[in-house]
Design a protein around this motif. Structure first.
Motif, PDB file in Angstrom:
ATOM      1  N   TYR A   1       0.910  -1.213  -0.082  1.00  0.00           N
ATOM      2  CA  TYR A   1       0.016  -0.161   0.002  1.00  0.00           C
ATOM      3  C   TYR A   1       0.760   1.178   0.137  1.00  0.00           C
ATOM      4  CZ  TYR A   1       0.970   0.237   4.901  1.00  0.00           C
ATOM      5  OH  TYR A   1       1.872   0.377   6.177  1.00  0.00           O
ATOM      6  N   VAL A   2       0.376   2.276  -0.481  1.00  0.00           N
ATOM      7  CA  VAL A   2       0.951   3.708  -0.234  1.00  0.00           C
ATOM      8  C   VAL A   2       0.766   4.294   1.130  1.00  0.00           C
ATOM      9  CG1 VAL A   2       0.889   5.964  -1.293  1.00  0.00           C
ATOM     10  CG2 VAL A   2       0.252   4.132  -2.840  1.00  0.00           C
ATOM     11  N   ARG A   3       2.246   4.475   1.605  1.00  0.00           N
ATOM     12  CA  ARG A   3       2.152   4.977   3.073  1.00  0.00           C
ATOM     13  C   ARG A   3       1.454   6.342   3.199  1.00  0.00           C
ATOM     14  NH1 ARG A   3       8.441   3.273   3.420  1.00  0.00           N
ATOM     15  NH2 ARG A   3       7.906   1.113   3.841  1.00  0.00           N
ATOM     16  N   SER A   4       0.948   6.453   4.386  1.00  0.00           N
ATOM     17  CA  SER A   4       0.191   7.785   4.617  1.00  0.00           C
ATOM     18  C   SER A   4       1.198   9.218   4.557  1.00  0.00           C
ATOM     19  CB  SER A   4      -0.390   7.859   5.855  1.00  0.00           C
ATOM     20  OG  SER A   4       0.707   7.660   7.025  1.00  0.00           O
TER      21      SER A   4
ATOM     22  N   TYR B   1       1.633  14.770  -1.136  1.00  0.00           N
ATOM     23  CA  TYR B   1       0.965  14.849  -2.264  1.00  0.00           C
ATOM     24  C   TYR B   1      -0.060  15.898  -1.993  1.00  0.00           C
ATOM     25  CZ  TYR B   1       2.402  10.866  -4.933  1.00  0.00           C
ATOM     26  OH  TYR B   1       3.137  10.107  -5.712  1.00  0.00           O
ATOM     27  N   ALA B   2      -0.850  15.765  -0.918  1.00  0.00           N
ATOM     28  CA  ALA B   2      -1.839  16.842  -0.325  1.00  0.00           C
ATOM     29  C   ALA B   2      -1.023  18.198   0.005  1.00  0.00           C
ATOM     30  CB  ALA B   2      -2.478  16.277   1.103  1.00  0.00           C
TER      31      ALA B   2
ATOM     32  N   LEU C   1      -7.120  20.482  -3.381  1.00  0.00           N
ATOM     33  CA  LEU C   1      -7.420  19.606  -2.858  1.00  0.00           C
ATOM     34  C   LEU C   1      -8.836  19.522  -2.481  1.00  0.00           C
ATOM     35  CD1 LEU C   1      -6.073  16.612  -1.829  1.00  0.00           C
ATOM     36  CD2 LEU C   1      -6.047  17.525   0.320  1.00  0.00           C
TER      37      LEU C   1
ATOM     38  N   TRP D   1       0.917  10.273   0.744  1.00  0.00           N
ATOM     39  CA  TRP D   1      -0.472  10.886   0.570  1.00  0.00           C
ATOM     40  C   TRP D   1      -0.392  12.335   1.158  1.00  0.00           C
ATOM     41  CZ3 TRP D   1      -3.352   9.276  -2.939  1.00  0.00           C
ATOM     42  CH2 TRP D   1      -3.380   7.733  -3.111  1.00  0.00           C
ATOM     43  N   LEU D   2       0.047  12.558   2.426  1.00  0.00           N
ATOM     44  CA  LEU D   2       0.270  13.824   3.000  1.00  0.00           C
ATOM     45  C   LEU D   2       1.208  14.806   1.929  1.00  0.00           C
ATOM     46  CD1 LEU D   2       0.616  13.045   6.564  1.00  0.00           C
ATOM     47  CD2 LEU D   2      -1.327  14.074   5.673  1.00  0.00           C
TER      48      LEU D   2
END
Length: 100
Positions: A13-16, A22-23, A31, A19-20
């Motif tokens: 999975y993609v780690r959080s 990217y955000a 966003l 995602w942060l």
């Protein structure tokens, strides 16, 4: 000698944290706008599918006139397509900004 080597890749999975990152790169306004546009386009898409089921069941007696059904279906479908197009533009602009 090999001219090319195998690339390494992550599995799972993609780690959080990714995602942060990217955000943060996209920014909160972009966003939020993207999430709203994805939600709206999916809602319109589901709505048009639902309307087809209403039409096929002929729940509203239109006395054989299909245009009320066609009008609603066309409005939902065209709206969904327009939102998807705007979403593509927003994604492009947000990605360009994030890349700076």
């Amino acid at each position: 000698k090999e001219l090319m080597s195998k690339e390494e890749r992550e599995r799972g999975y993609v780690r959080s944290g990714v995602w942060l990152t990217y955000a943060r790169a996209l920014g909160l306004p972009s966003l939020c706008l993207l999430l709203a546009m994805y939600t709206l386009s999916q809602t319109l898409s589901v709505g048009s599918s639902f309307w087809l089921s209403v039409w096929s069941a002929d729940k509203y007696d239109t006395h054989g006139d299909p245009w009320p059904y066609i009008s609603v279906y066309a409005a939902l479908s065209v709206s969904a397509a327009a939102i998807i197009w705007v979403r593509v533009v927003v994604v492009s602009v947000a990605c360009l900004r994030a890349g700076k």
